[in-house]
Design a protein around this motif. Structure first.
Motif, PDB file in Angstrom:
ATOM      1  N   GLN A   1       0.908  -1.309   0.044  1.00 19.22           N
ATOM      2  CA  GLN A   1      -0.218  -0.099  -0.983  1.00 19.22           C
ATOM      3  C   GLN A   1       0.886   1.581  -0.154  1.00 19.22           C
TER       4      GLN A   1
ATOM      5  N   CYS B   1     -10.412   0.099   3.814  1.00 16.81           N
ATOM      6  CA  CYS B   1      -8.866   0.316   3.455  1.00 16.81           C
ATOM      7  C   CYS B   1      -9.084   1.051   3.019  1.00 16.81           C
TER       8      CYS B   1
ATOM      9  N   HIS C   1      -7.975  -9.372   6.705  1.00 17.46           N
ATOM     10  CA  HIS C   1      -7.126  -8.243   5.806  1.00 17.46           C
ATOM     11  C   HIS C   1      -6.123  -7.875   4.940  1.00 17.46           C
ATOM     12  N   GLU C   2      -5.663  -8.142   5.775  1.00 16.60           N
ATOM     13  CA  GLU C   2      -3.403  -7.079   5.672  1.00 16.60           C
ATOM     14  C   GLU C   2      -3.132  -8.728   4.255  1.00 16.60           C
TER      15      GLU C   2
ATOM     16  N   HIS D   1      -3.502  -8.677   1.082  1.00 12.35           N
ATOM     17  CA  HIS D   1      -3.057  -7.622   0.207  1.00 12.35           C
ATOM     18  C   HIS D   1      -2.084  -7.993  -0.099  1.00 12.35           C
TER      19      HIS D   1
HETATM   20 CO    CO Z   1      -6.587  -2.630   2.928  1.00 13.62          CO
END
Ligand code: CO
Length: 171
Positions: A50, A98, A140-141, A144
């Motif tokens: 990210q 997010c 969730h992470e 990614h």
């Molecule tokens: Co996210």
């Protein structure tokens, strides 16, 4: 240092991040930058991709629920490198958001309980066993790191609605 956040639908969010092999100053600087960037945007979790680094590193800092003015202290930040799920069970639904898809919140189904093996910033093996919101945040992470974002878990109809709204926003 606060870095720019990669915003959906940037193609980098689809990259499969690479395993971390060097637990050096460069990694520590990256983790520190991730913390600064996450705190600056009032986030509770961030994966390295990210901020544009395709390595298997993520951070999570969930403020305690019972405090009014919460501080997300650096020392309370969970730094998770090279995570591997040892087990996942149950299911639950929670609202997720997010930093790469700002302003969008959706109920997402995840496993309720996870056990994760990972390394800390010094390369030491750690284990995380959780069945609270932290379990959701980790899933969730980790998504990614595997090139996935949470809206991919929406139903076809909801996903279409999201894409339409998202496009409108950038006109
Ligand atoms: Co996210």
């Amino acid at each position: 240092m606060i870095r720019d956040i990669v915003i959906y639908p940037d193609k980098r969010l689809k990259l499969i991040s690479k395993e971390v092999t060097l637990f050096d100053n460069k990694l520590h600087q990256l983790l520190d930058d991730m913390y600064d960037t996450m705190i600056n945007k009032n986030g509770v979790g961030l994966a390295a991709i990210q901020i544009g680094a395709d390595v298997r590193a993520l951070i999570i800092n969930l403020p305690p629920e019972d405090e009014e003015h919460v501080k997300q202290l650096k020392e309370d930040t969970l730094e998770i490198i090279n995570p591997v799920f040892v087990s996942k069970d149950g299911s639950c639904k929670h609202q997720e958001g997010c930093l790469s898809i700002p302003g969008i919140y959706e109920d997402i189904e995840r496993a309720e309980h996870v056990v994760v093996e990972y390394q800390n910033r010094y390369g030491e093996k750690q284990i995380l066993d959780n069945h609270e919101f932290l379990a959701i945040a980790v899933q969730h992470e980790v998504d990614h790191l595997n090139g996935k974002v949470f809206i991919e878990k929406l139903s076809f109809i909801k996903r279409k609605k999201f894409e339409k709204e998202w496009k409108k926003r950038f006109k």
